[in-house]
Design a protein around this motif. Structure first.
Motif, PDB file in Angstrom:
ATOM      1  N   GLY A  97       0.794  -1.216   0.000  1.00  0.00           N
ATOM      2  CA  GLY A  97       0.000   0.000   0.000  1.00  0.00           C
ATOM      3  C   GLY A  97       0.828   1.268   0.000  1.00  0.00           C
ATOM      4  N   ALA A  98       2.084   1.179   0.458  1.00  0.00           N
ATOM      5  CA  ALA A  98       2.961   2.353   0.507  1.00  0.00           C
ATOM      6  C   ALA A  98       4.029   2.336  -0.574  1.00  0.00           C
ATOM      7  N   ALA A  99       4.114   1.250  -1.336  1.00  0.00           N
ATOM      8  CA  ALA A  99       5.223   1.068  -2.273  1.00  0.00           C
ATOM      9  C   ALA A  99       5.219   2.079  -3.406  1.00  0.00           C
ATOM     10  N   GLY A 100       4.052   2.625  -3.760  1.00  0.00           N
ATOM     11  CA  GLY A 100       4.005   3.605  -4.826  1.00  0.00           C
ATOM     12  C   GLY A 100       4.736   4.890  -4.480  1.00  0.00           C
ATOM     13  N   ILE A 101       4.841   5.202  -3.175  1.00  0.00           N
ATOM     14  CA  ILE A 101       5.529   6.405  -2.721  1.00  0.00           C
ATOM     15  C   ILE A 101       6.898   6.076  -2.146  1.00  0.00           C
TER      16      ILE A 101
END
Length: 354
Positions: A97-101
């Motif tokens: 869920g945080a990998a895009g940022i």
């Protein structure tokens, strides 16, 4: 997204006060915390402990409001944007869920690096998390602070509808559900199976229709979603990844507190972490019993079989280093932390067993 976060960071202090003071003059700060889950989840258990501790230890100077589900935000990117701008104080994400940022947080998904709960909990209560925190602060222009890493569902294990999986060769040809992210797809390919990205809400039907034949989940998710009713009858306890829960906080709002209250919040996250470490262990007992009682095949690989899985999956580490920004630094930090944890635990065993 990072450019947008930078713009948000530049104006955050100007557009709103970090916290609202309550009218009675006693409560000085309000923490708005959200989890995109439900009240049966480990994340909720952790938030209840956090709320109780922080409100009591601050003698009411901090109030904690819980928003469970999608009341404040719906996706990882949207929620982290809210944390960056200060409209959301606390948010919990998976690594995906945080990998895009923050792509390097996927290091928690690398397979077979941490052997068991004792090693994982030792690592996640130490400096490794501070290293990841420093990286996230730098990449978000000091707006998003990683407070702690807990657990959300135990360990990821391979499960399927077709056959017992005891060795990597048994994975050959299976269509395994993954998320869209590259890393889990690389792992499935390394083991000889076919990665098939499927949205979580569609997974039950996808098992029924044969669109996918397996997944990589914890047992509480498997039973909570009633996947055995869709044909998922084989679970291999290979424990390839610890299901880390990353707890983020608005750094602007955190630093607006006096030091004594920041200490209370930090201690609250320690309490939350311990609660989320414990909750999946308790809930998994009933889940495993229900799986077996329903006719499920639960297989525990031998040490030699687990070593074969780790050897087959080893190329995923090289892929991570070559393809993920910050991958080298964070993977080296994790390997070092695991080595230190194993050495300390070995020394403890030497004293405890003799």
């Amino acid at each position: 997204m990072l450019k947008r976060l930078s713009k948000i960071a530049a104006t955050a202090a100007l557009v709103a006060a970090p916290f609202a003071a309550w009218a009675d003059g006693h409560t000085e700060f309000t923490i708005r915390a959200t989890a995109n889950s439900n009240e049966n989840d480990e994340d909720y258990d952790g938030l209840v402990v956090f709320k109780n501790y922080v409100e009591a230890a601050s003698n009411g100077r901090i109030a904690v409001e819980l928003f469970i589900g999608t009341q404040l935000c719906a996706t990882g990117a949207e929620c982290l944007e809210g944390v960056s701008e200060g409209s959301i104080d606390v948010y919990i994400s998976t690594s995906g869920g945080a990998a895009g940022i923050f792509p390097y947080v996927q290091v928690l998904d690398l397979p077979y690096l941490m052997a068991n709960d004792r090693v994982a909990e030792h690592v996640l209560t130490g400096d490794f998390v501070r290293t990841m925190r420093d990286m996230a602060l730098a990449d978000s222009d000091d707006t998003i602070r990683l407070m702690t890493v807990g657990n959300t569902g135990g360990w990821r294990n391979f499960a399927n509808t077709q056959r017992r999986v005891a060795m990597p060769s048994d994975m050959e040809g299976l269509k395994i559900r993954t998320v869209v992210a590259d890393l889990p797809q690389e792992l499935v390919r390394a083991l000889g199976a076919s990665p098939t990205p499927i949205p979580w809400p569609e997974l039950f039907t996808s098992f029924q229709t044969g669109v996918v034949e397996g997944s990589k989940n914890g047992i509480t998710d498997i039973m909570g979603m009633k996947f055995p009713d869709a044909g998922l009858q084989y679970v291999t306890l290979d424990g390839h990844a610890y299901m880390g829960a990353l707890w983020w906080m608005s750094n602007t709002n955190f630093m607006a507190m006096p030091e004594d209250l920041r200490r209370v919040v930090v201690d609250g996250f320690s309490q939350l972490q311990q609660a989320t470490f414990a909750s999946p262990k308790r809930k998994s007992i009933e889940a495993y019993e229900a799986f077996v009682a329903g006719g499920g095949d639960l297989y525990v690989p031998t040490p030699e079989e687990k070593a074969a899985f780790a050897e087959a999956a080893a190329p995923v580490q090289a892929w991570f280093r070559a393809n993920v920004d910050g991958g080298d630094a964070i993977l080296d930090a994790l390997i070092e932390a695991v080595g230190e944890a194993e050495a300390e635990l070995d020394a403890a065993y030497a004293r405890d067993l003799n």
